[in-house]
Structures are given as structure tokens and as C-alpha cells.
Design an enzyme around this catalytic site. Structure first.
Site, PDB file in Angstrom:
ATOM      1  N   SER A 136      -5.668   4.252  -4.900  1.00 25.58           N
ATOM      2  CA  SER A 136      -4.297   4.747  -4.815  1.00 25.58           C
ATOM      3  C   SER A 136      -4.251   6.235  -5.175  1.00 25.58           C
ATOM      4  CB  SER A 136      -3.396   3.901  -5.719  1.00 25.58           C
ATOM      5  OG  SER A 136      -2.031   4.121  -5.427  1.00 25.58           O
ATOM      6  N   ASP A 139      -0.828  -2.719   3.643  1.00 26.47           N
ATOM      7  CA  ASP A 139      -0.616  -2.091   2.332  1.00 26.47           C
ATOM      8  C   ASP A 139       0.829  -1.611   2.220  1.00 26.47           C
ATOM      9  OD1 ASP A 139      -0.579  -0.387   0.063  1.00 26.47           O
ATOM     10  OD2 ASP A 139      -2.679   0.168   0.358  1.00 26.47           O
ATOM     11  N   HIS A 187      -2.332  -3.917  -1.811  1.00 23.99           N
ATOM     12  CA  HIS A 187      -2.666  -2.546  -2.191  1.00 23.99           C
ATOM     13  C   HIS A 187      -3.999  -2.563  -2.926  1.00 23.99           C
ATOM     14  CE1 HIS A 187      -1.962   1.590  -3.162  1.00 23.99           C
ATOM     15  NE2 HIS A 187      -1.912   1.387  -4.464  1.00 23.99           N
TER      16      HIS A 187
END
Length: 484
Positions: free
Chosen positions: A202, A424, A452
Site C-alpha cells: 500500500s 482491490d 488489498h
């Protein structure tokens, strides 16, 4: 939510031969490692670790323009390699910005067990996060995070910024991804590694990309999972994420209906009930003990279980309870997102994120621009629209920020594996392709599933491909895709 993440691919025949050379010799590191004493989980409870888990610190310049000036401590954690065939250190950033890498590694190391055989698994609290001069903004964050529609948003925003300056004024001008990347290279040196081997998830993909832009010659084996597009402005960032979470919600609802859903017998009914629920909470926050589930907290409680497919059953339960007037589970999800502990205090997750986000851009939206974005979001999925009183994300922030972190170009580095997930919600797949284009040295690996962070799903194909690259230097072939 944030802003909350090669431009051609080398031919497969070329990729197959890259990164397989002998690993460079490792030097003795300079970190003084010792037993960890202050690890906490998401509820603020102590974490007990097994053997081989150690903590330490290194000193880094507060201002990198003055390397001999004032220093701050960067908090570290490592899980020592379990075999003698040690490749070196694999450094992790788990996201945020604002997440504690020290606490995250203590809880998630088992997920990377195969890698932990030959690598010391290392993570850290980036500058401005938790133990590394963590940004604090007063002791009563409930006042800001739990404000309802009746709150004076302008007054609260000014009070918040004043509290940040009072509690963390020294570090505020020096947080941000560019400075964190410079810290990362000092960490590489302290670990005794000729090159940095790195796994970013991320926001960690952004940090890794900025590092590779600044220090391409020091890039070792890099995996960047669930990337953001750093060039996307705040308004488009918000709209794209709302589209992503709406798509994930529809996937959740479809799955829920197929299994017999407490929320309704078809997708339209489920969505209508959720919209009605949020309309009600917007008008009147839901009482939960001596607290309130406000509209903003309900939004966080809603999106948190959507980050992974494993969270879908809990989301069904939380929404069903809230529809009946019980907001406890949604509030618990929101507390997990914001870092609220059982005693009512908070980690620096939210305050650190605000500071880093505002440091990483000179963009300062106007109230009119926020209002226009809100109207766009309402047309996509109204439960995720901002409250009418919402202010621009960096309103009244005392520092201008810098756009340097928006530029990524790792030309000169070795190939970098970038993983994008088709389903995602937080970092939609289209950002992965843009990210690879900007990076120049990226090799895209696609996961066809939901959630995710592809590696954390446990998908065997993703895990096998990534482990093979990090352990043996074998890059995935061009356009490699893994089914869910």
C-alpha cells in the site's frame, strides 16, 4: 480515507536472466538489538513474541539538510532468519502512511514465514510515526474523530492543528516520504547491507518507489504490493477509492446474497438498506454506550472489513446489527482503523497520516473543490460521501508541503516486482499499471482476486512467484497473472 497508496516491460526472455547473480557479501550491522518491551496490538494490549524477535533504534538527522545537526531515533524490529543460509535483511513497510511497522511486524511475521527462513525480517516506525517522534495532536482525539453534524468544523480544524504544533512542532516540518526514503538508506547502512531488499505494501509501495528514485543504485530485490498512483490529486484519489470500495461492496453483497444474506435477498435490497442506514446516522449519530457512532466513524467501520474478503462475514454482521440500532461492531471496526485503544487513547496512526499526507503535496483544496468532489461521490455511492461540513484535508496545516514525492522514476535500478489486484478497493488496479509506467523498471504481476495486498491473501500462485523472486532472484515472466 487518504489523500488514506517501466514504462515498458522488459521482454520475458531478458527478465528471466535478471537478478540471479550471487548475492553481494553482507557486512556486520551497527544496530544494538535487544528484547522488545513495548509492543502492542490493535486494541492496545501487549504482544508477546517468541524467540528471535528483537528491537532497536538508529539515529537519523531531524533535518537531512543538516546531517550533523539534531537527531531523532528511528524505532526498529527484526525477526531473525531461522536458517544459516542468511541472505541479509528484508525491510518492510506495511502501509499507512502512519502504520507502526514495529507493531505490524510483531503481529504479521508469521505471514512471511518462508521468507523468514533466509532473511531477517525487519520493519520500522517511519519518522513521525509512533516511537519515531510520532506526531501527536492532543490527548482527546475523540473530540475530532467523533464529531457529529452539529460540530463547528472550522473551529475544530484550527484546534487540531494548534494541538499538533503544541505536541509535535519540532518534527512536523520534517515528516514526509522523501525524508523517510533518506532514513531508509541510513537503515540499509546500519543493517550492513550493500543493497536494500524491500517489501512495501500500500503506502509502502510509494515509499519504496521514492527510495528507488533517489537511490536506484542501492535497490536490491524489491516487491511493491498494491501501489498507489502518486500523481493523482486529492479529488481524483477520493473518487477513485470510492469507486473501488463501491465495487468491493457489490462483490460482498453478491456473495452475501448467494449464501443467504441477513441484509436482503438481492443486491438492490442490500444496497438500499445500507444507504438508508447511513442516511439515518448522518441525521442522528447512533448511541453506543457512552459513545456515538457518527457518520464519519460509520464510514470507517464500513470500509475496514472491505479491505479483505475474510472481513466480509464480519461486515454482514456489523451492518445487520446497525440496521437494528446496535452500532457496536461498526464502531469497533472504526476504532481498529483509527488506532483507538481500549483505554480511549490512540496510536499516532491518524495524526501521523495527516502530517505525512500534507507534507507530500503542495495541493490545498478549497472548500468549493471539496464540495464538488462530495457531489461526485454521492452519485457513485452516497454512504461514502463526506459530510456537508467537511473541510479540505490540509485546511490550516502550518506547512506548505512539497511535491517531490509525486515524482517516481527508478531508471538505473534493477527490475522491481509490482503486484496489482483486480478487486482491490483501496488501491484500484488501474493505479498499478500507471505506477509501473512511472517507475520505468517495474515488472507487473497481476492477482485476479479481491482484497488489498495480494500477498496477504495467501494465494499460492502469488506467494510462490514472490518468494521465488526474493529468495532466488527469479523474476516473473512478462504479464504473469494469478487466478483467485
Amino acid at each position: 480515507m487518504k489523500k488514506a497508496i517501466v514504462m515498458f516491460l522488459l521482454p520475458a526472455a531478458v527478465l528471466a536472466g535478471c537478478g540471479t547473480a550471487d548475492r553481494p557479501a553482507r557486512e556486520q550491522g551497527t544496530v544494538a538489538w535487544s528484547k522488545c518491551t513495548d509492543l502492542i496490538d490493535q486494541e492496545g494490549k501487549p504482544i508477546t513474541t517468541g524467540r528471535g524477535v528483537e528491537c532497536g533504534t538508529i539515529k537519523v538527522p531531524l533535518d537531512h539538510a543538516k546531517p550533523d545537526g539534531e537527531k531523532i531515533d528511528l524505532a526498529l524490529i527484526r525477526v531473525k532468519a531461522t536458517t544459516r543460509d542468511r541472505l541479509g535483511s528484508l525491510v518492510f513497510n506495511f502501509g499507512g502512511p502512519g502504520a507502526s511497522g514495529v507493531d505490524s511486524m510483531a503481529q504479521m511475521a508469521q505471514l512471511f514465514g518462508t521468507l523468514g527462513m533466509s532473511y531477517d525480517l525487519v520493519s520500522f516506525d517511519p519518522r513521525g510515526v509512533e516511537r519515531s517522534a510520532g506526531v501527536k495532536c492532543g490527548s482527546r482525539l475523540d473530540k475530532f474523530l467523533g464529531a457529529g453534524p452539529e460540530a463547528d468544523a472550522e473551529r475544530l480544524a484550527k484546534e487540531y492543528v494548534a494541538a499538533c504544533q503544541k505536541d509535535s512542532g519540532k518534527v512536523l516540518p520534517y515528516v514526509g516520504t522523501v525524508n523517510a526514503a533518506k532514513d531508509l538508506d541510513l537503515l540499509r547502512i546500519a543493517l550492513g547491507d550493500k543493497k536494500l531488499d524491500y517489501f512495501g505494501i500500500s503506502y509502502g509501495t510509494h515509499l519504496g518507489a521514492v527510495y528507488a528514485t533517489q537511490f536506484p543504485e542501492n535497490v536490491g530485490r524489491f516487491v511493491l504490493d498494491s501501489p498507489i498512483d502518486p500523481k493523482v490529486g486529492s479529488a481524483e484519489f477520493t473518487v477513485t477509492q470510492v469507486e473501488g470500495f463501491h465495487q468491493s461492496f457489490k462483490a460482498f453483497a453478491k456473495d452475501c446474497v448467494a449464501q443467504g444474506c441477513d441484509l436482503g435477498a438481492d443486491l438492490a435490497t442490500v444496497e438500499r438498506k445500507v444507504v438508508t442506514l447511513f442516511d439515518g446516522i448522518r441525521a442522528k449519530p447512533m448511541k453506543v454506550g457512552d459513545r456515538r457512532l457518527t457518520y464519519g466513524l460509520a464510514q470507517l467501520g464500513f470500509i475496514t472489513p472491505l479491505y479483505s474478503k475474510e472481513g466480509w462475514p464480519s461486515l454482514e454482521q456489523g451492518l445487520a446489527m446497525a440496521i437494528k440500532g446496535d452500532g457496536r461492531l461498526l464502531l469497533a471496526f472504526a476504532d481498529s482503523y483509527t488506532g483507538r485503544k481500549a483505554d480511549g487513547t490512540y496510536t499516532t496512526a491518524m495524526t501521523s497520516q495527516q502530517a505525512i499526507d500534507c507534507a507530500d503535496t503542495t495541493e490545498r483544496l478549497t472548500a468549493a473543490e471539496v464540495a464538488r468532489t462530495t457531489e461526485r461521490v454521492k452519485k457513485i455511492f452516497s454512504p461514502l460521501a463526506a459530510e456537508d461540513s467537511s473541510l479540505p484535508p490540509c485546511a490550516h496545516w502550518p506547512f506548505r508541503g512539497d511535491d517531490a514525492a509525486e515524482h517516481i522514476d527508478a531508471s538505473g535500478s534493477g527490475p522491481i516486482v509490482v503486484i496489482g489486484t483486480k478487486g482491490d478497493p483501496a488501491t484500484p488496479y488501474k493505479w498499478s499499471t500507471r505506477f509501473v509506467d512511472q517507475l520505468k523498471t517495474g515488472v507487473l504481476l497481476t492477482y485476479e482476486g479481491e482484497g488489498h495486498s495480494a500477498y496477504s491473501t495467501g494465494n499460492e500462485c502469488i506467494k510462490r512467484t514472490v518468494d521465488s523472486y526474493l529468495m532466488d532472484g527469479k523474476l516473473p515472466a512478462r504479464s504473469t497473472s494469478c487466478a483467485a
